[in-house]
Design an enzyme around this catalytic site. Sequence first.
Site, PDB file in Angstrom:
ATOM      1  N   LYS A 100       0.823  -1.217   0.000  1.00 16.72           N
ATOM      2  CA  LYS A 100       0.000   0.000   0.000  1.00 16.72           C
ATOM      3  C   LYS A 100       0.857   1.266   0.000  1.00 16.72           C
ATOM      4  CE  LYS A 100      -3.812  -0.581   2.684  1.00 16.72           C
ATOM      5  NZ  LYS A 100      -4.553  -0.956   3.919  1.00 16.72           N
ATOM      6  N   LYS A 126       2.319   2.641   2.245  1.00 17.69           N
ATOM      7  CA  LYS A 126       1.982   3.495   3.405  1.00 17.69           C
ATOM      8  C   LYS A 126       3.000   3.229   4.506  1.00 17.69           C
ATOM      9  CE  LYS A 126      -3.112   3.891   3.282  1.00 17.69           C
ATOM     10  NZ  LYS A 126      -4.342   3.668   4.078  1.00 17.69           N
TER      11      LYS A 126
HETATM   12  N1  C2G Z   1     -12.604   5.647   6.181  1.00 17.76           N
HETATM   13  C1  C2G Z   1     -13.777   6.402   6.216  1.00 17.76           C
HETATM   14  N2  C2G Z   1     -13.701   7.740   6.309  1.00 17.76           N
HETATM   15  C2  C2G Z   1     -12.499   8.365   6.370  1.00 17.76           C
HETATM   16  C3  C2G Z   1     -11.313   7.602   6.348  1.00 17.76           C
HETATM   17  C4  C2G Z   1     -11.385   6.236   6.249  1.00 17.76           C
HETATM   18  O1  C2G Z   1     -14.894   5.838   6.163  1.00 17.76           O
HETATM   19  N3  C2G Z   1     -12.477   9.724   6.466  1.00 17.76           N
HETATM   20  C5  C2G Z   1     -12.731   4.184   6.072  1.00 17.76           C
HETATM   21  C6  C2G Z   1     -12.092   3.629   4.804  1.00 17.76           C
HETATM   22  O2  C2G Z   1     -12.985   3.745   3.704  1.00 17.76           O
HETATM   23  C7  C2G Z   1     -11.836   2.177   5.203  1.00 17.76           C
HETATM   24  C8  C2G Z   1     -11.518   2.295   6.706  1.00 17.76           C
HETATM   25  O3  C2G Z   1     -12.043   3.564   7.143  1.00 17.76           O
HETATM   26  O4  C2G Z   1     -13.029   1.420   5.044  1.00 17.76           O
HETATM   27  C9  C2G Z   1     -10.032   2.226   6.978  1.00 17.76           C
HETATM   28  O5  C2G Z   1      -9.403   3.247   6.223  1.00 17.76           O
HETATM   29  P1  C2G Z   1      -7.840   3.056   5.862  1.00 17.76           P
HETATM   30  O6  C2G Z   1      -7.086   2.746   7.100  1.00 17.76           O
HETATM   31  O7  C2G Z   1      -7.428   4.197   4.993  1.00 17.76           O
HETATM   32  O8  C2G Z   1      -7.884   1.712   5.017  1.00 17.76           O
HETATM   33  P2  C2G Z   1      -7.488   1.474   3.494  1.00 17.76           P
HETATM   34  O9  C2G Z   1      -6.128   2.005   3.236  1.00 17.76           O
HETATM   35  O10 C2G Z   1      -8.617   1.950   2.686  1.00 17.76           O
HETATM   36  O11 C2G Z   1      -7.357  -0.128   3.489  1.00 17.76           O
HETATM   37  O12 C2G Z   1      -7.756  -4.459   1.639  1.00 17.76           O
HETATM   38  C10 C2G Z   1      -8.416  -3.235   1.897  1.00 17.76           C
HETATM   39  C11 C2G Z   1      -7.474  -2.211   2.492  1.00 17.76           C
HETATM   40  O13 C2G Z   1      -6.777  -2.759   3.602  1.00 17.76           O
HETATM   41  C12 C2G Z   1      -8.254  -0.971   2.910  1.00 17.76           C
END
Ligand code: C2G
Length: 131
Positions: free
Chosen positions: A45, A47
Amino acid sequence: MRRVITYGTFDLLHYGHINLLRRARALGDYLIVALSTDEFNWNEKKKRCYFSYEERKLLLEAIRYVDLVIPEESWEQKRRDVHLYQADTFVIGDDWTGKFDFLREEGIEVVYLPRTPEISTTQIKQEIAAK
Ligand code: C2G
């Protein structure tokens, strides 16, 4: 018991994450969170997390909506996980809309929930750096 599963990094845990977890849990009786490992975040990712996997796991396990935290180590594990953890529903934010529709072939519901628009881990980091 209706079991829900979701995936994410959840770094610098914020209210957007909590909004997602609360709504995901409300779709069932038990919520499993597959938490991206440090290696998965870095290699797949691109990250670099502020908090380590163990620290992010500790935070998630303290949330009333979360029942179990498991590691997310690959993009491919979802098909296995939904059977291994007997999930009825897969949930994730709508920034992923369409990307996981294939899980419907495993006989489960796939739900994309609206993100909380005004907050993100990236934004938090940028605003703190600008101070
Ligand atoms: N999220 C949200 N609102 C935000 C930020 C994040 O609803 N302002 C949600 C994202 O859509 C996700 C969850 O919180 O459903 C976790 O966000 P992240 O940690 O950014 O996860 P992500 O990088 O999207 O990882 O295999 C799938 C991945 O692991 C998803």
